[in-house]
Write a protein that holds these residues in place. Structure first.
Motif, PDB file in Angstrom:
ATOM      1  N   PRO A  37      -3.688  77.499-156.279  1.00  0.00           N
ATOM      2  CA  PRO A  37      -3.591  76.158-156.870  1.00  0.00           C
ATOM      3  C   PRO A  37      -4.958  75.604-157.214  1.00  0.00           C
ATOM      4  O   PRO A  37      -5.953  75.877-156.542  1.00  0.00           O
ATOM      5  CB  PRO A  37      -2.927  75.336-155.757  1.00  0.00           C
ATOM      6  N   GLN A  38      -5.002  74.807-158.281  1.00  0.00           N
ATOM      7  CA  GLN A  38      -6.257  74.164-158.657  1.00  0.00           C
ATOM      8  C   GLN A  38      -6.485  72.888-157.850  1.00  0.00           C
ATOM      9  O   GLN A  38      -7.606  72.419-157.742  1.00  0.00           O
ATOM     10  CB  GLN A  38      -6.251  73.847-160.157  1.00  0.00           C
ATOM     11  N   HIS A  39      -5.417  72.301-157.320  1.00  0.00           N
ATOM     12  CA  HIS A  39      -5.549  71.085-156.525  1.00  0.00           C
ATOM     13  C   HIS A  39      -5.270  71.401-155.051  1.00  0.00           C
ATOM     14  O   HIS A  39      -4.681  72.432-154.730  1.00  0.00           O
ATOM     15  CB  HIS A  39      -4.574  70.014-157.011  1.00  0.00           C
ATOM     16  N   THR A  40      -5.692  70.532-154.177  1.00  0.00           N
ATOM     17  CA  THR A  40      -5.566  70.796-152.743  1.00  0.00           C
ATOM     18  C   THR A  40      -4.606  69.838-152.037  1.00  0.00           C
ATOM     19  O   THR A  40      -3.827  70.264-151.202  1.00  0.00           O
ATOM     20  CB  THR A  40      -6.944  70.709-152.074  1.00  0.00           C
ATOM     21  N   TRP A  41      -4.642  68.556-152.376  1.00  0.00           N
ATOM     22  CA  TRP A  41      -3.825  67.561-151.675  1.00  0.00           C
ATOM     23  C   TRP A  41      -2.958  66.794-152.659  1.00  0.00           C
ATOM     24  O   TRP A  41      -3.363  66.526-153.791  1.00  0.00           O
ATOM     25  CB  TRP A  41      -4.709  66.564-150.926  1.00  0.00           C
ATOM     26  N   ILE A  42      -1.749  66.420-152.191  1.00  0.00           N
ATOM     27  CA  ILE A  42      -0.851  65.539-152.945  1.00  0.00           C
ATOM     28  C   ILE A  42      -0.421  64.413-152.006  1.00  0.00           C
ATOM     29  O   ILE A  42       0.094  64.668-150.911  1.00  0.00           O
ATOM     30  CB  ILE A  42       0.389  66.284-153.465  1.00  0.00           C
ATOM     31  N   PHE A  43      -0.620  63.174-152.436  1.00  0.00           N
ATOM     32  CA  PHE A  43      -0.218  61.999-151.665  1.00  0.00           C
ATOM     33  C   PHE A  43       0.872  61.248-152.422  1.00  0.00           C
ATOM     34  O   PHE A  43       0.861  61.197-153.662  1.00  0.00           O
ATOM     35  CB  PHE A  43      -1.413  61.076-151.416  1.00  0.00           C
ATOM     36  N   GLY A  44       1.819  60.681-151.663  1.00  0.00           N
ATOM     37  CA  GLY A  44       2.932  59.992-152.297  1.00  0.00           C
ATOM     38  C   GLY A  44       3.280  58.680-151.627  1.00  0.00           C
ATOM     39  O   GLY A  44       3.103  58.505-150.415  1.00  0.00           O
TER      40      GLY A  44
END
Length: 234
Positions: A37-44
């Motif tokens: 993945p190019q991103h590391t964290w997802i916040f919602g």
């Protein structure tokens, strides 16, 4: 009667899983996806509704009767992504079982506050397609703990399955639609009186690692300092 309800639950989960697998296979045959993945964290941050009707898939879309929903965001999520579509995350959720709505097939006599903590391992079918980057379906399995602040019901540990998808508008901003089935642990599994469905819609923000490379600094610059002029001159 109990066996019939269990069969309905398992049948619904199997059908949902097959639909997600079919959509994933259809896309994967057409587009090549990246393993890292190019991103590391997802916040919602989002809204969630509890369906505690106790009849699996009964009155599923009659939200006015069976869904308990608050008019403000009550769901926080954080997720760390790794290679090959694998991720781990956690959820903190708050809701209210409202008076007058259905809970376990009867009218709820009083307001009940509900807080749940959930952890999960997720597999994303579409981690980063080159041409279809906006569609991001997933399935997740995990454990949770639900607290009901009422003398009529007790707290329970739950085993959870989450089915949903992220929809990305930009590289960082998106929304998530998800349905979770939470099966309570008890003397019999699942404990139907404490098991429930949960539906959610969240706004997402994902973080990318910094691309700036740190420059190595010489601690003692004078060690490698080149002499000026002719070093062999006497």
């Amino acid at each position: 009667m109990m066996r019939e309800r269990k069969r309905r639950v398992y049948k619904g989960l199997v059908i949902s899983s097959l639909l997600l697998l079919f959509s994933w296979s259809a896309f994967s045959q057409q587009y090549r996806w990246r393993s890292k993945p190019q991103h590391t964290w997802i916040f919602g941050l989002g809204f969630q509704a509890i369906d505690d009707y106790n009849v699996p898939f009964g009155d599923l879309f009659k939200g006015g009767r069976t869904w308990h929903l608050l008019p403000y965001p009550t769901r926080l999520s954080a997720e760390r992504n790794f290679n090959y579509g694998i991720g781990v995350g956690g959820l903190l959720q708050y809701n209210q079982l409202k008076q007058g709505k259905f809970v376990n097939e009867v009218t709820n006599p009083s307001l009940v506050h509900v807080v749940s903590f959930d952890g999960y391992v997720k597999y994303r079918f579409n981690m980063k397609y080159k041409k279809v980057s906006w569609f991001d379906p997933y399935v997740a399995l995990g454990l949770g703990y639900t607290m009901r602040f009422s003398s009529a019901s007790s707290d329970h540990i739950t085993t959870n399955i989450h089915l949903g998808s992220n929809f990305w508008f930009t590289d960082r901003i998106g929304v998530q639609i998800e349905t979770s089935a939470k099966f309570a642990l008890g003397a019999s599994y699942p404990a139907h009186q404490a098991s429930y469905l949960q539906h959610s819609a969240s706004f997402l923000y994902r973080l990318y690692p910094s691309k700036r490379q740190k420059k190595s600094k010489q601690r003692y610059k004078w060690i490698r300092k080149k002499p000026k002029g002719n070093a062999n001159r006497i």
